[in-house]
Write an enzyme that holds these catalytic residues in place. Structure first.
Site, PDB file in Angstrom:
ATOM      1  N   GLU A 159      39.291  38.609  40.756  1.00 56.50           N
ATOM      2  CA  GLU A 159      37.912  38.536  41.239  1.00 56.50           C
ATOM      3  C   GLU A 159      36.890  39.165  40.286  1.00 56.50           C
ATOM      4  O   GLU A 159      36.155  40.087  40.664  1.00 56.50           O
ATOM      5  CB  GLU A 159      37.807  39.145  42.637  1.00 56.50           C
ATOM      6  CG  GLU A 159      38.611  38.362  43.659  1.00 56.50           C
ATOM      7  CD  GLU A 159      38.337  38.760  45.105  1.00 56.50           C
ATOM      8  OE1 GLU A 159      37.779  39.853  45.332  1.00 56.50           O
ATOM      9  OE2 GLU A 159      38.692  37.980  45.993  1.00 56.50           O
TER      10      GLU A 159
ATOM     11  N   GLU B 203      43.931  33.886  46.907  1.00 56.44           N
ATOM     12  CA  GLU B 203      43.743  34.710  48.111  1.00 56.44           C
ATOM     13  C   GLU B 203      43.037  33.886  49.163  1.00 56.44           C
ATOM     14  O   GLU B 203      42.113  33.116  48.857  1.00 56.44           O
ATOM     15  CB  GLU B 203      42.921  35.969  47.816  1.00 56.44           C
ATOM     16  CG  GLU B 203      43.628  37.024  47.009  1.00 56.44           C
ATOM     17  CD  GLU B 203      42.778  38.289  46.852  1.00 56.44           C
ATOM     18  OE1 GLU B 203      41.875  38.508  47.702  1.00 56.44           O
ATOM     19  OE2 GLU B 203      43.025  39.042  45.898  1.00 56.44           O
TER      20      GLU B 203
END
Length: 468
Positions: free
Chosen positions: A192, A296
């Site tokens: 991320e 995710e």
């Protein structure tokens, strides 16, 4: 199949093994292990601040005893066997750089940091599970939040070449160590990332990928997009043997989200909206004909049967969408204290008994960005939000705007960081046996399985891929 044939490689829009057979990675992320997170194991603020406070209470020797035992108990052969029994074939392993390098001795790799990682990779391999190595917390922090162990809400990795050099050095050491391991599916170079300018991440990824390829030319690279793995405009033509991974959290599945179908934060969320967001987040992969892997996703569970039934429906709808596009996935997360995990600590465990009241206070104060809301402190937060709106109406900070920015600073820093002292104080006076019992509360045999979630995953792994 030989070890050599176990190695995975990108072939068009899919991963294949050495026999040419397609392999769709479907598994879980091992959050809370070699990168701890506040909502996963119940502490406040960031891992480093928490560890520093606990060290002050326990002293060096007993501190290491507790955390070494926790790391060992958190994932064993029993966990790997359970995941394999569900039909899963992959575990994503989030890593905090501090296990492998000390800020006081940059560029010097800590060899002992690999012991736990070696153990779990080999345990997964024994049960037919691939692993994806994921740098979740990088030197300087690659994003703004607790999960990159960032105490200041500024991702300094993008501002300082020093931190970038250390990431390159660390990844070369990791890649060199596992270059010959056939059950390592590949290297997820940064979790991320959030480069506010959007100008540094592209050139840095190119440099980092080249450095990893130099050390390990064989394994697949997994590259998260910018802005928390949702944007891919920094990539040009795809690199060879590379998967571009998106993250796909559903708005209605957040702790404050719902109902489903229904409206969350002014957005109507239903199956069509889930599909629309997925298509938006995977536009690059579909345009370039590269594999789709959702690194995710997964809703938060509330304990309310009606709301949780809606959360399971979100999950089923997302899995339907992924199946329709042949996408692999990695559910977040495998094990925790009860918010999201496939398995979680027993409410009667020593850890839950010791820290239950503290966790309730943490929830009341809204101190976890992911695991709580500001419902208990709204009399404090709302006036500040109103002030920010009135005084700074044009302020729209990256990545998620003024309100999220203000909440992060108030709840996750101002309210959460002082709680590390209270959390650490709960270790005071415990003998070695009691410390061991706290750590062992996370062992598979001591945990509770979230059976409805397990049933959904197992059923999905048994089901053939659906056509487009």
């Amino acid at each position: 199949m030989t070890d050599d044939q176990r190695f995975l490689r990108v072939a068009g829009d899919r991963l294949t093994d050495g026999t040419g057979a397609a392999v769709r990675l479907r598994g879980v992320g091992l959050g809370g292990w070699m990168n701890m997170e506040n909502f996963i194991t119940g502490y406040p603020a960031t891992e480093t601040l928490m560890r520093r406070a606990v060290l002050g209470v326990l002293g060096e020797e007993r501190y290491r005893r507790f955390f070494d035992r926790l790391l060992t108990a958190f994932f064993t052969d029993a966990d790997a066997a359970y995941l394999a029994s569900l039909g899963l074939n992959c575990v994503r392993l989030p890593l905090n750089y501090r296990h492998f390098e000390d800020d006081r001795a940059p560029f010097k790799i800590i060899e002992s940091g690999f012991a736990q990682l070696d153990r779990v990779i080999d345990s997964c391999a024994r049960h037919g599970l691939y692993t994806v190595l994921d740098l979740h917390a990088a030197p300087g922090a690659q994003n703004h939040h607790w999960h990159s162990d960032n105490p200041v809400h500024v991702p300094l990795l993008w501002e300082h070449p020093h931190f970038q050099d250390r990431v390159v050095n660390l990844w070369q050491a990791i890649a060199d160590r596992y270059a010959g391991h056939p059950w390592v599916a590949g290297h997820n170079l940064l979790n991320e990332p959030a480069d506010p300018t959007g100008e540094i991440i592209g050139p840095f990824y190119a440099r980092l990928a080249d450095a990893v390829r130099e050390a390990d030319p064989r394994h697949t690279l997994f590259l998260d997009g910018n802005t928390y793995s949702t944007r891919f405009d920094m990539f040009g033509e795809p690199r060879e043997n590379t998967v571009y991974t998106c993250h796909d959290y559903a708005l209605a599945g957040f702790v404050y989200g719902g109902p489903y179908p229904g409206r969350t934060e002014g957005v109507w969320v239903d199956r069509d909206q889930l599909a629309e967001k997925f298509l938006e987040r995977t536009a690059y992969q579909r345009r370039t004909g590269t594999p789709i892997w959702v690194g995710e996703f997964g809703p938060v569970y509330t304990g309310d049967p009606e709301r949780d039934a809606q959360r399971y429906q979100i999950l089923r709808d997302q899995l339907d969408i992924y199946d329709a596009h042949g996408a692999g996935w990695s559910l977040w997360t495998y094990k925790d204290v009860g918010l999201q995990g496939l398995v979680h600590t027993d409410p009667g465990s020593p850890y839950a008994r010791r820290f239950g009241a503290f966790q309730a206070k943490k929830t009341r104060l809204g101190a976890d960005h992911w695991g709580s809301t500001d419902a208990g402190v709204r009399h404090l937060t709302e006036p500040v939000h109103a002030f920010m709106t009135e005084e700074y109406p044009d302020f729209d900070p990256y990545p998620f705007g003024r309100r999220k920015f203000t909440e992060d600073l108030m709840r996750h820093i101002l309210f959460a960081q002082p709680l590390t002292v209270e959390y650490a104080d709960l270790f005071r006076g415990l003998d070695d046996g009691e410390l061991d019992a706290l750590a062992d509360s996370f062992a598979f045999g001591s945990c509770v399985r979230r059976e409805p979630l397990a049933d959904v995953l197992a059923e999905r792994c048994r089901t053939a891929e659906r056509p487009l």
